[in-house]
Design an enzyme around this catalytic site. Structure first.
Site, PDB file in Angstrom:
ATOM      1  N   ARG A 151       4.388   2.677  -1.619  1.00 43.43           N
ATOM      2  CA  ARG A 151       4.503   3.353  -0.323  1.00 43.43           C
ATOM      3  C   ARG A 151       5.870   3.039   0.285  1.00 43.43           C
ATOM      4  O   ARG A 151       6.128   1.906   0.689  1.00 43.43           O
ATOM      5  CB  ARG A 151       3.397   2.923   0.642  1.00 43.43           C
ATOM      6  CG  ARG A 151       3.577   3.568   2.029  1.00 43.43           C
ATOM      7  CD  ARG A 151       2.326   3.575   2.880  1.00 43.43           C
ATOM      8  NE  ARG A 151       1.924   2.267   3.347  1.00 43.43           N
ATOM      9  CZ  ARG A 151       0.968   2.061   4.259  1.00 43.43           C
ATOM     10  NH1 ARG A 151       0.324   3.099   4.782  1.00 43.43           N
ATOM     11  NH2 ARG A 151       0.631   0.844   4.626  1.00 43.43           N
ATOM     12  N   ASP A 176      -1.928  -5.423   9.898  1.00 39.51           N
ATOM     13  CA  ASP A 176      -0.593  -4.964   9.560  1.00 39.51           C
ATOM     14  C   ASP A 176      -0.026  -4.207  10.746  1.00 39.51           C
ATOM     15  O   ASP A 176      -0.589  -4.248  11.845  1.00 39.51           O
ATOM     16  CB  ASP A 176      -0.597  -4.147   8.270  1.00 39.51           C
ATOM     17  CG  ASP A 176      -1.334  -2.816   8.397  1.00 39.51           C
ATOM     18  OD1 ASP A 176      -1.782  -2.456   9.514  1.00 39.51           O
ATOM     19  OD2 ASP A 176      -1.463  -2.114   7.369  1.00 39.51           O
TER      20      ASP A 176
END
Length: 546
Positions: free
Chosen positions: A181, A461
């Site tokens: 990603r 996160d």
């Protein structure tokens, strides 16, 4: 430089195109950024940057419309795409079965454990799980090269007089499939300037990874594959199509060799899922319910809508009607087009010191994964290796085939109001204080170079920190918001909570980024007091690292 990179370098001018400046030099950097890689970055930036800036400007214009009371909706000008009879390109064999995917940052220990974990896919995350210090960005690319080459190894530090554990990779055919990603369109890589402008962080991540690894991955039918984050429109998807086609052309790859999965994690994007699939139809293999960023995007989109204020984070679950509608519409859209519909993240981590609490957490994971598989999702995400067998057992029981493309969900009828309707609930003092704590502790760790942080038995996160931060701002600025005990949510409450936080945390020396707690408190205070909600907390935070 890898052997593959040497071969690829022969097809690219041996000297970088004039105009590129790398502002920081670290040991081993020249091997990661040889002349050929720099030439690729220059060419890619010049091909993409003008349109990237146009797309970011379009985001601002769209948000201004929302701030004035507007709402996202399905587009009239793309009705033919939505109503047309078309499908995406065939899905590669390596990506047919994605029932359990694990995600995490790009440090060697995490990458080895994830690839060896028994999950079908590992998403190596340069975005929400990575603090993009220059050292981290380069180290992540070095780790990816070792992972693809198969010789990645890691030895933990010695402790208590005993040597550290040594970690190595299993053979490729026993590993999870690697998907990378890259960063989203909004993030710059400030250490690489081209024609005086910073390159897009996502372009840097994708291009450097492909330069070193694309041919090796192609030879073993493993890609390269990417997860594309934070898209808000079909035009942004088309821009990725342009960028990836450019990379393929520069590296001598067949067109369409690079495959992608797109995270539907912004509210505007859910109204353009058909269009995003269509823009990437020759390389896309699926969409993913990026639930945490999606909730953040809902908050940001409706930041000035007093009737769209959400309750505390713990009450905003996937069973809430607006999130259920989003998930089911994604399944219906993907399966109609022959693409995977991936479920969302289980952020729980094992609670080893409390068996009863751990079982409660695992029960929540099982219920969430049962909801996903019975709704028609083709796979799901977990944040910790211990959750893989839990999630896999649910999917194995209810999905005996590699995927569920045959589940077309024609029963799903979702309109605009279903996707934007807020959920009811409350805001407790504990919920407010938890938002403050999560945001401060995460930002402290991020500023210290750590982008993936365990807090209260959840793996936090940037996406979950964004929820906490944007909720605090909206509760303060939406007007007349109260805790469930009647206390007004105002700057006085924020100030008292921030003052009390250090004592509440106690000894912070053992916390990730503990020395940065005062800096993070100051940043949260600044962001919360601002007249406008900052687009992303990582933008002002990025100015404070390196």
């Amino acid at each position: 430089m890898s052997a593959v990179a040497h071969a690829v370098a022969a097809t690219i001018p041996p000297r970088p195109t004039p105009g590129i400046t790398v502002t920081t030099q670290l040991a081993g950097q020249s091997e990661l950024l040889p002349a050929g890689a720099l030439g690729l970055l220059v060419s890619l930036h010049r091909a993409v940057e003008p349109e990237r800036q146009a797309r970011l400007a379009a985001r601002g214009q769209r948000q201004a419309f929302f701030d004035q009371g507007g709402s996202p909706d399905f587009r009239d000008d793309t009705r033919a795409i939505r109503e047309g009879d078309w499908t995406v390109a065939p899905i590669p064999a390596a990506l047919q079965d994605r029932r359990v995917e694990i995600t995490g940052p790009t440090d060697p220990k995490m990458v080895i454990n994830a690839l060896n974990s028994g999950a079908k896919v590992f998403m190596a995350d340069f975005e929400d799980s990575t603090s993009p210090t220059w050292r981290n960005v380069l180290a992540g690319q070095r780790t990816m090269i070792g992972a693809v080459r198969g010789d990645l190894a890691f030895t933990a530090p010695a402790a208590n007089g005993k040597p550290g554990k040594h970690y190595t990779l299993r053979p490729h055919d026993e590993q999870a499939v690697l998907i990378v990603r890259p960063r989203g369109w909004h993030l710059d890589e400030k250490h690489v300037l081209i024609d005086g402008q910073p390159i897009a962080g996502g372009l840097f991540d994708a291009a450097v990874f492909a330069f070193h690894n694309a041919h090796a991955l192609m030879e073993i039918d493993r890609g390269p594959y990417f997860y594309l984050p934070k898209l808000q429109s079909m035009e942004e998807a088309a821009l990725w199509e342009c960028a990836l086609s450019h990379i393929e052309g520069m590296l001598g790859l067949p067109q369409g060799q690079i495959k992608v999965t797109v995270l539907i994690e912004t509210l505007p994007a859910v109204f353009e899922m058909d269009e995003i699939l269509h823009a990437l139809r020759d390389r896309i293999v699926g969409l993913n319910c990026g639930r945490w960023d999606y909730i953040f995007s809902y908050l940001k989109t409706f930041r000035h809508h007093a009737d769209k204020v959400l309750p505390e984070r713990g009450q905003v679950t996937m069973t809430q009607p607006f999130l259920k509608a989003y998930s089911e519409l994604l399944i219906k859209t993907c399966h109609r087009r022959g693409a995977h519909a991936m479920g969302g993240m289980a952020a729980q981590i094992p609670i080893n010191h409390d068996a009863a609490a751990n079982e409660q957490a695992m029960a929540r994971v099982r219920a969430d994964k049962l909801r996903e598989v019975t709704a028609g999702h083709d796979g799901t995400w977990v944040a910790h290796p211990a959750l893989i067998p839990v999630a896999r057992a649910i999917f194995d029981e209810h999905m005996p085939t590699p995927n569920q493309h045959s589940v077309l969900r024609r029963d799903v009828q979702v309109g605009r109001e279903d996707l934007v309707a807020p959920c009811s609930g409350s805001i407790s003092r504990a919920g407010f204080e938890n938002n403050v704590e999560v945001c401060v502790r995460y930002m402290a760790a991020w500023l210290d170079g750590n982008g993936c942080v365990p807090i209260h038995n959840l793996m936090e996160d940037a996406a979950t920190a964004e929820i906490s931060r944007s909720q605090i701002w909206q509760w303060l600025h939406a007007g007349n918001q109260h805790l469930d005990d009647g206390t007004a949510i105002d700057l006085a409450l924020l100030e008292s909570t921030l003052r009390a936080l250090p004592a509440r945390l106690g000894d912070t020396t053992a916390l990730p980024g503990g020395s940065r707690i005062p800096q993070a408190i100051g940043l949260l205070d600044q962001l919360s007091r601002a007249d406008e909600l900052a687009e992303f907390l990582t933008l002002p935070a990025y100015r404070q690292i390196d």
